[in-house]
Design a protein around this motif. Sequence first.
Motif, short mmCIF file in Angstrom:
data_model
loop_
_atom_site.label_atom_id
_atom_site.label_comp_id
_atom_site.label_asym_id
_atom_site.label_seq_id
_atom_site.Cartn_x
_atom_site.Cartn_y
_atom_site.Cartn_z
N ARG A 163 0.82 -1.21 0.00
CA ARG A 163 0.00 0.00 0.00
C ARG A 163 0.86 1.27 0.00
N ASP A 164 1.89 1.28 0.83
CA ASP A 164 2.63 2.53 1.04
C ASP A 164 3.77 2.74 0.07
N VAL A 165 4.41 1.69 -0.39
CA VAL A 165 5.64 1.86 -1.16
C VAL A 165 5.43 1.68 -2.66
N SER A 166 4.57 0.74 -3.05
CA SER A 166 4.49 0.46 -4.48
C SER A 166 3.59 1.47 -5.20
N ASN A 167 3.83 1.60 -6.49
CA ASN A 167 2.97 2.48 -7.28
C ASN A 167 1.93 1.68 -8.07
N ARG A 168 2.13 0.34 -8.06
CA ARG A 168 1.14 -0.52 -8.72
C ARG A 168 1.01 -1.79 -7.91
N VAL A 169 -0.18 -2.31 -7.84
CA VAL A 169 -0.39 -3.59 -7.18
C VAL A 169 -1.08 -4.53 -8.16
#
Lengths: 264, 245
Positions: B203-209
Amino acid sequence: MSLPTTFFGWIQLLIEKYGPLFLNGAGFTMLIAISGTVLGFLLGLLVAIVRTIPVSKKDNIFKRILMKLVNIILNVYIEVFRGTPMIVQAMVIFYGSMMYLGLRMPALGAAIFIISINTGAYMAEIIRGGIISVDKGQKEAAHAIGMTHWQSMVHVVLPQAVRNIMPSIGNEFVVNIKDSSVLNVISVSELFFVGKSAAGTYARYFEAFAIIAAIYFVLTFTTTRLLRLLEKKMDGGKHYTICGSQSAADATITLEKGENVPHD
Amino acid sequence: MTDMNILQVQNLKKDFGSHQVLKDITFSVNRGDVISIIGASGSGKSTLLRCINFLEDPTAGKILYHGKDAEQLNRAEYHSKVGMVFQSFNLFSNMSALDNCIIGQTLVLKRSKQEAKKKAMEYLEKVGMTPYMNARPGQLSGGQKQRVAIARALAMDPEILLFDEPTSALDPEMVGEVLSVMRDLAEGGLTMLVVTHEMGFARDVSNRVIFMDQGVIAEDAPPAEIFTNPKQQRTREFLSRILDK
């Protein structure tokens, strides 16, 4: 000259007369056992490496057929030499090469040759087992940073495999010290052979072979201890040094192995 | 735009016997992306990473690296550009931490010993493991091993790092130290593809999940969208299962 009447009397006489001969025999026994173990190890290593070359369906048909063929030949080698007694192998190879190839092998050379290929067959399986026992992740990690099969074998897998099988290699060595005695059938003057000659002179088999047994035991016991030491050495130093800390960059702490590392 | 694109996975399929683990995976990774791949166990996340790095041979489909078929590229070069961090660390146990970070550089990238050592020290410093450079893997804790493993991967100057559940084998108190290293890397602009169960990281670090379910990509969206307003029912179910814990 009167002959001794007690056990120790005979021992003393035999040692006085044949001491240098026994030591010489012990020397030959160790020479045969050491060369046989080292050459057998190298032979086994080669066989094991060839037998663990990965063959995938993507390889071309020639490589696949060739590998299959080589594997069959190596399998036959291993099965035959593990499945027949070394004393019989010695007779077949020594007299066979004399009668059919016109080769008159020197006894010592023949002894080393026979014990090496015999040991090689056992070592091949021991080393293959060692290679298989190395965690698969080690190889994957090596591939993941771009190492080839050979690079990962030489730098990662084999060093670990060889360390893991050190006890088995030592075992083979000790077996070779003892089993080289069967090579007396090709008249190489190893320990058993000289024992037999000495015993025959006075027909004192018990006393002569009591001495020979003691010498064999000293050889194997010393060897076992030395191998233990070598294993310890291969495990690296007992200590390792932690360099630097946040407060003092050139500080060092030396930790005992197994001691808990201070986690930061 | 093509310059931005590092990896393109096209219609990737992977079968193990009659079991289809990856059914039809297509997605691309751009420079600077930090992509978290989430999903239940057995959904094919790890297999996907392993296929990208050719630790498993894909059954069908293509992986393009800068537009070129990765399978046709020089393996050593591709592997050094696409690094991997494993769940079980897989540090070479016959070498010190420092040598773990040197060996790939000298063997694969043909760097000189001094250059490789300098680089290795630099990255060991980055993950806070300089003090332990002489230790063997067996002398380190799980979190420390994983940090060394990250330094080893970084020393190869990868363009993208694949993380295969990097914190799943760690004791809870060591998860933080590894995640904080990964957070730093993400902030430093490294392109990362992370299979993880750490929803906080996703949630906090990635720009895509990417949410995977039964061998397909069920949803691929920015974390804000996935976590607050998932489009798919199965994404919702998975998240409610895992976040309730």
